[in-house]
Write a protein that holds these residues in place. Structure first.
Motif, PDB file in Angstrom:
ATOM      1  N   GLU A 116       0.700  -0.917  -0.017  1.00 18.86           N
ATOM      2  CA  GLU A 116       0.097   0.106   0.172  1.00 18.86           C
ATOM      3  C   GLU A 116       0.837   1.195   0.064  1.00 18.86           C
ATOM      4  O   GLU A 116       0.571   2.312  -0.663  1.00 18.86           O
ATOM      5  CB  GLU A 116      -0.903  -0.088   1.112  1.00 18.86           C
ATOM      6  CG  GLU A 116      -1.886  -1.060   1.299  1.00 18.86           C
ATOM      7  CD  GLU A 116      -2.778  -0.913  -0.053  1.00 18.86           C
ATOM      8  OE1 GLU A 116      -3.131   0.069  -0.494  1.00 18.86           O
ATOM      9  OE2 GLU A 116      -3.052  -2.101  -0.919  1.00 18.86           O
ATOM     10  N   LYS A 156       2.156   1.824  -3.428  1.00 18.46           N
ATOM     11  CA  LYS A 156       0.832   2.288  -4.371  1.00 18.46           C
ATOM     12  C   LYS A 156       0.886   3.903  -3.964  1.00 18.46           C
ATOM     13  O   LYS A 156       0.657   4.667  -4.990  1.00 18.46           O
ATOM     14  CB  LYS A 156      -0.228   1.677  -4.103  1.00 18.46           C
ATOM     15  CG  LYS A 156      -0.243  -0.049  -4.346  1.00 18.46           C
ATOM     16  CD  LYS A 156      -1.610  -0.569  -4.220  1.00 18.46           C
ATOM     17  CE  LYS A 156      -1.462  -2.015  -4.911  1.00 18.46           C
ATOM     18  NZ  LYS A 156      -2.947  -2.688  -4.583  1.00 18.46           N
ATOM     19  N   ASP A 157       0.980   4.181  -2.843  1.00 17.93           N
ATOM     20  CA  ASP A 157       0.627   5.648  -2.318  1.00 17.93           C
ATOM     21  C   ASP A 157       1.756   6.560  -2.966  1.00 17.93           C
ATOM     22  O   ASP A 157       1.640   7.470  -3.468  1.00 17.93           O
ATOM     23  CB  ASP A 157       0.569   5.738  -0.883  1.00 17.93           C
ATOM     24  CG  ASP A 157      -0.635   5.107  -0.058  1.00 17.93           C
ATOM     25  OD1 ASP A 157      -1.547   4.919  -0.961  1.00 17.93           O
ATOM     26  OD2 ASP A 157      -0.461   4.840   0.997  1.00 17.93           O
ATOM     27  N   ARG A 167       3.491   5.824  -5.643  1.00 17.27           N
ATOM     28  CA  ARG A 167       3.012   5.880  -7.408  1.00 17.27           C
ATOM     29  C   ARG A 167       1.932   6.806  -7.328  1.00 17.27           C
ATOM     30  O   ARG A 167       1.841   7.829  -8.490  1.00 17.27           O
ATOM     31  CB  ARG A 167       2.622   4.602  -7.752  1.00 17.27           C
ATOM     32  CG  ARG A 167       2.295   4.746  -9.477  1.00 17.27           C
ATOM     33  CD  ARG A 167       3.438   4.142 -10.164  1.00 17.27           C
ATOM     34  NE  ARG A 167       2.980   4.186 -11.486  1.00 17.27           N
ATOM     35  CZ  ARG A 167       4.022   4.092 -12.329  1.00 17.27           C
ATOM     36  NH1 ARG A 167       5.438   4.155 -12.054  1.00 17.27           N
ATOM     37  NH2 ARG A 167       3.739   3.961 -13.682  1.00 17.27           N
ATOM     38  N   LYS A 168       0.849   7.041  -6.670  1.00 15.51           N
ATOM     39  CA  LYS A 168      -0.268   7.857  -6.851  1.00 15.51           C
ATOM     40  C   LYS A 168       0.157   9.270  -6.463  1.00 15.51           C
ATOM     41  O   LYS A 168      -0.452  10.196  -6.727  1.00 15.51           O
ATOM     42  CB  LYS A 168      -1.304   7.548  -5.630  1.00 15.51           C
ATOM     43  CG  LYS A 168      -2.103   6.111  -5.884  1.00 15.51           C
ATOM     44  CD  LYS A 168      -3.119   5.913  -4.883  1.00 15.51           C
ATOM     45  CE  LYS A 168      -3.491   4.482  -5.156  1.00 15.51           C
ATOM     46  NZ  LYS A 168      -4.491   4.079  -3.947  1.00 15.51           N
TER      47      LYS A 168
END
Length: 459
Positions: A297, A300-301, A303-304
């Motif tokens: 997670e 992913k954060d 990348r976001k």
């Protein structure tokens, strides 16, 4: 004049015969009962294995001859002579009754003894030889005593020789298995080290791991030299695990290189994803999987957060740091899990071989330590968990040493002191027994062995 009870007692132990004077006072009507009794004894022997008949032939031969002579006398009409002939063998018959029981017990024990001796010799020809050398010498000495006692007809003494090491056998066979496993694991480790060194001089990046593993193998050898096969087996398997885990750790860490913080997002992101994939391919427990999901997670954060590359790199570097910490936890978990499983197995084996629950304190303490270790792993505190496992290993080794000593020396000594209390100086025997029990209970094994051997030597 003897009472009937006194006469029966003397007859039972072969001290006298109810015939008193060779059967002259007994009437012809007693021929059939005496004949049936004598033939019944021979039939009882015939129902036994052939070996029993051979061992009892010195007693059965005269009785069979007496039966033949008595039948001949009876056929010629001399019933009195027939009765006298059978009466003369009554003492031998009662002796035969006792010997049948002794021989039956002996042959049963001899069969078990032969099986244990063959099993031990087989281990001595294999990789478990080092663990059973002294035990085999004692068994072979007992075998000589057994044969000598059998030859002179002392079947009770032959039985004692068969039983002498029986209580130790299961534990000694486990020791042989541990020794064989040590050799097997050693060959596996040496083959893997040779493979690593064939790819790079000294093992390349694995050199520090190999050096650590060799030190652990030396420790295992030292345990073996002192006949501590539990310690040797645990340490050798620990060395194999260290080689596997250490080299795996090098591969995992290589996927995170360079180890410094990332300055270019795409390349660092690819590295971390590769590392996460490698971690996902490993068999790990729930706490590690939960942390791995958290790292996923975080990645992913990161990348976001793009196109804010500064924020994205900050989050990605946090993910990298968490990956490094989790990788170390995974490696420690591998070390922990291997030792944990071994100790549980060794604990259960100790439970099986202990006599009179003599190692129960160690078994309970090992169980407690392993439960505490398991609790620590749920918090990912593997260093503390490994420390608990190491403490459990030492406790287990003490328990096994105590179990061996108890079966080999303490238990026989306690039986000897109990006999002394019944037949001799009760107060002195009870005092010696209390001292022996106290030393063993306090795990002063050297003192316990000294007191036990003194008792076995007759004080």
């Amino acid at each position: 004049m003897l009472t009937q009870t006194q006469q029966s007692f003397l007859e039972r132990f072969g001290i006298t015969s109810s015939a008193g004077s060779g059967g002259k006072d007994r009437g012809p009507a007693e021929f059939e009962p005496l004949l049936a009794e004598a033939e019944g004894r021979l039939n009882r022997v015939r129902a036994l294995p052939p070996k029993a008949g051979q061992l009892l032939k010195d007693l059965t031969g005269p009785i069979a001859a007496a039966i033949g002579a008595a039948r001949k006398a009876a056929a010629q009409g001399d019933a009195a002579e027939a009765v006298a002939t059978l009466s003369a063998q009554e003492a031998s018959g009662r002796t035969l009754d006792r010997e049948i029981d002794d021989v039956t017990e002996y042959l049963g024990e001899a069969k078990g003894f032969a099986k244990r001796l063959a099993e031990t010799r087989a281990q001595a020809r294999g990789h478990g030889a080092a663990a059973v050398e002294d035990y085999l010498k004692r068994l072979e000495s007992d075998d000589k005593r057994r044969q000598a006692a059998e030859a002179r007809g002392a079947f009770d003494q032959a039985t004692i020789a068969c039983e002498a090491q029986e209580a130790r056998h299961a534990a000694m066979m486990q020791e042989a298995v541990r020794a064989a496993n040590c050799n097997k694991v050693r060959h596996e480790i040496e083959a893997e080290i040779a493979r690593l060194e064939s790819h790079a001089p000294g093992g390349g990046n694995a050199r520090p791991v190999i050096e650590t593993v060799r030190e652990m193998m030396n420790d295992a050898d030292n345990f073996a030299k002192s006949s501590n096969w539990v310690g040797a087996a645990l340490m050798m398997r620990k060395a194999r695990t260290e080689l596997q885990i250490g080299t795996r750790g090098l591969d995992l860490m290589d996927k995170l290189r360079p180890t410094e913080e990332a300055t270019e997002f795409t390349r660092a992101h690819v590295q971390i994803l590769a590392h996460i994939k490698a971690l996902q391919g490993l068999k790990t427990g729930g706490p590690i999987q939960r942390e791995l999901r958290r790292i996923i997670e975080m990645t992913k954060d990161a990348r976001k957060a793009l196109p804010d590359e500064k924020k994205a790199l900050h989050l990605l570097n946090q993910s990298r740091a968490a990956c490094i910490n989790l990788t170390q936890a995974v490696l420690d978990n591998g070390r922990y899990a291997s030792s944990f499983k071994q100790l549980f197995r060794q604990r259960d084996q100790l439970r099986q071989v202990q006599q009179d629950k003599c190692a129960q304190p160690e078994i309970k303490h090992v169980t407690k330590l392993l439960r505490e270790a398991d609790t620590l792993t749920r918090r990912l505190d593997f260093p503390a968990a490994i420390a608990q496992v190491d403490a459990a290993a030492k406790t287990l080794q003490t328990g096994l040493q105590a179990a061996h000593l108890y079966a080999d020396t303490v238990r026989p000594a306690r039986a000897a002191l109990a006999r002394q209390a019944r037949n001799g100086d009760k107060q002195a025997a009870q005092s010696d027994l209390a001292a022996l029990d106290a030393a063993f209970r306090q795990r002063d094994l050297r003192q316990a062995e000294s007191l036990a051997r003194t008792a076995l030597d007759g004080g």
